[in-house]
Design a protein around this motif. Sequence first.
Motif, PDB file in Angstrom:
ATOM      1  N   MET A  91       0.853  -1.186   0.000  1.00 43.26           N
ATOM      2  CA  MET A  91       0.000   0.000   0.000  1.00 43.26           C
ATOM      3  C   MET A  91       0.894   1.244   0.000  1.00 43.26           C
ATOM      4  SD  MET A  91      -3.275   0.656   2.476  1.00 43.26           S
ATOM      5  CE  MET A  91      -2.414   1.259   3.947  1.00 43.26           C
TER       6      MET A  91
ATOM      7  N   GLU B  44      -5.611   7.841   3.423  1.00 40.67           N
ATOM      8  CA  GLU B  44      -5.714   6.417   3.068  1.00 40.67           C
ATOM      9  C   GLU B  44      -6.360   5.608   4.185  1.00 40.67           C
ATOM     10  OE1 GLU B  44      -1.922   5.496   0.157  1.00 40.67           O
ATOM     11  OE2 GLU B  44      -2.618   3.993   1.593  1.00 40.67           O
TER      12      GLU B  44
ATOM     13  N   GLU C  41     -10.057   6.379   4.389  1.00 43.66           N
ATOM     14  CA  GLU C  41     -10.769   5.711   3.295  1.00 43.66           C
ATOM     15  C   GLU C  41     -10.961   4.231   3.634  1.00 43.66           C
ATOM     16  OE1 GLU C  41     -12.314   6.861   0.893  1.00 43.66           O
ATOM     17  OE2 GLU C  41     -12.678   5.098  -0.364  1.00 43.66           O
ATOM     18  N   ALA C  42      -9.913   3.626   4.220  1.00 39.79           N
ATOM     19  CA  ALA C  42     -10.006   2.203   4.587  1.00 39.79           C
ATOM     20  C   ALA C  42     -11.090   1.995   5.653  1.00 39.79           C
ATOM     21  CB  ALA C  42      -8.655   1.699   5.079  1.00 39.79           C
ATOM     22  N   VAL C  43     -11.236   2.973   6.560  1.00 44.17           N
ATOM     23  CA  VAL C  43     -12.289   2.881   7.574  1.00 44.17           C
ATOM     24  C   VAL C  43     -13.654   3.069   6.904  1.00 44.17           C
ATOM     25  CG1 VAL C  43     -13.305   4.010   9.599  1.00 44.17           C
ATOM     26  CG2 VAL C  43     -10.818   3.644   9.481  1.00 44.17           C
TER      27      VAL C  43
ATOM     28  N   VAL D 202     -14.642   2.429   3.860  1.00 44.82           N
ATOM     29  CA  VAL D 202     -15.119   1.290   3.062  1.00 44.82           C
ATOM     30  C   VAL D 202     -15.241   0.030   3.903  1.00 44.82           C
ATOM     31  CG1 VAL D 202     -14.153   2.244   0.949  1.00 44.82           C
ATOM     32  CG2 VAL D 202     -12.820   0.560   2.239  1.00 44.82           C
ATOM     33  N   GLY D 203     -14.884   0.116   5.199  1.00 46.48           N
ATOM     34  CA  GLY D 203     -15.124  -1.023   6.078  1.00 46.48           C
ATOM     35  C   GLY D 203     -13.960  -1.997   6.190  1.00 46.48           C
ATOM     36  N   GLU D 204     -12.825  -1.631   5.591  1.00 47.64           N
ATOM     37  CA  GLU D 204     -11.632  -2.490   5.718  1.00 47.64           C
ATOM     38  C   GLU D 204     -11.269  -2.630   7.205  1.00 47.64           C
ATOM     39  OE1 GLU D 204      -7.140  -2.102   3.995  1.00 47.64           O
ATOM     40  OE2 GLU D 204      -8.746  -1.351   2.716  1.00 47.64           O
ATOM     41  N   TYR D 205     -11.421  -1.535   7.943  1.00 48.84           N
ATOM     42  CA  TYR D 205     -11.326  -1.591   9.405  1.00 48.84           C
ATOM     43  C   TYR D 205     -12.689  -1.207   9.982  1.00 48.84           C
ATOM     44  CZ  TYR D 205      -6.381  -1.412   8.293  1.00 48.84           C
ATOM     45  OH  TYR D 205      -5.147  -1.673   7.771  1.00 48.84           O
TER      46      TYR D 205
ATOM     47  N   ASP E 253     -11.956  -2.065  15.571  1.00 49.09           N
ATOM     48  CA  ASP E 253     -10.745  -2.706  15.041  1.00 49.09           C
ATOM     49  C   ASP E 253      -9.492  -1.884  15.347  1.00 49.09           C
ATOM     50  OD1 ASP E 253     -12.229  -4.723  14.015  1.00 49.09           O
ATOM     51  OD2 ASP E 253     -11.940  -4.221  11.901  1.00 49.09           O
TER      52      ASP E 253
END
Lengths: 252, 252
Positions: A1, A18, A21-23, A25-28, A32
């Motif tokens: 990344m 970044e 954005e990850a939060v 879209v639910g990546e975290y 978490d």
Amino acid sequence: MAAKGNDRQPKYQRIAEELKEAVRVGEYGPGDRLPGENDIMAAHQVARMTARQALGVLQNEGVAEARKGVGVFVRDFQPLRRRGVQRLARDQWGAGRSIRSADAGERELVVDQVVVSEESAPQAVADVLRIAPREAVCVRSRRFSLDGKPVLLATSYLPAALVAGSAIVRKDTGPGGIYARLAELGCGPVRFREQSRSRMPSRDEADRLRLGAGTPVIVIVRTAFADGGRPVEVNEMILDSSAYVLEYDIEA
Amino acid sequence: MAAKGNDRQPKYQRIAEELKEAVRVGEYGPGDRLPGENDIMAAHQVARMTARQALGVLQNEGVAEARKGVGVFVRDFQPLRRRGVQRLARDQWGAGRSIRSADAGERELVVDQVVVSEESAPQAVADVLRIAPREAVCVRSRRFSLDGKPVLLATSYLPAALVAGSAIVRKDTGPGGIYARLAELGCGPVRFREQSRSRMPSRDEADRLRLGAGTPVIVIVRTAFADGGRPVEVNEMILDSSAYVLEYDIEA
């Protein structure tokens, strides 16, 4: 990344974007653990200070919170839906239920730190209650917690002459609370006005509500009016903004 | 004026408390310049860093704001009273007035940065509008300023199939705005739901609203429902919290 995007942004901002954005879209997910400083340093080839600043951005914006010695975690936002209209309906307090029981749903809101006193009215309170400045008021101050976490400080002011001898001056106001007792005194509320704004907490508010960094408070001042427009109570509430969504239904 | 009070508090906190008290009682009014670092150093016999920290507390709590090279000033809080119920009344937009004209009173709210586009609906918007995810929506994004200062970012989403060909897809929606046009399309709003919360701004929001340090935003998501409970618009609003008081009148 690898870091990408707007080159004019400082590196820590790009990394923060970044992560956000990850939060998003639910990546975290809520609760978490986010990548630590070492992970970020390795993934982005940056210095520790840059990694720390990036995580700091998420904390300052209230997206994440640090737990000492453990890491930085996505905020677990499970807000109370505070339904401004339904909760104040006469069916609610008139039937002996507390106003706040309309908010918490299955979760239990617990009152602590109840203090009842008689004081002389501060100027702002006297203005709203339309009593003489420094006239005596009954002051009810209390704190409410949800799941062990304080979420709300509330201070009600009522004309002392009006409520003397009623359960309003006692710690336990009985079923339906203040409004049911005011109704028994012949001046139950028929209309309410809520004014809210938001600001950063004072040190004392942050302590009493155990607020994390980057958490504003919502300040709601509610005035209860009896028949004929007579103001009978002012309630100043300080809410942990990370714990509440305020909801109002409005007719067109 | 010597430092006094709670000895367990750090010195800068005690000085900050004194300054806040002076603001509270009106010794320093809105827009007034607070004592500078040199004044505080001399009055309290403290180091420059301590004086700076004390002034920092007032800025972080949103009580005061720094103007570069000039000093620290008491915030000039002349909030807009945003009257949640009256502004959404059919008499308002039905008579060709804008909703926001109910807020500003004599002061002029100016729209800039209007962008209208057609996009595929984000998941959260599709959920609220009860349309298929990624179905086309008309997106109206605009910024509002008061006295030259941006105070509000608003982004409305409407089903594209519903509003195609109407003035809603143009920059100027005409008298009474979106709601008057929806009424002409046979689906004027009869009910609204506003949900608000508060948090610290993102970098982008802070830039676009030109927010001072320690200023949260209020996020209001309003859904407009037509007859039969059909959701016809979602509007996400980001408000400068230092510029607004939200007011709701509620019947008991």
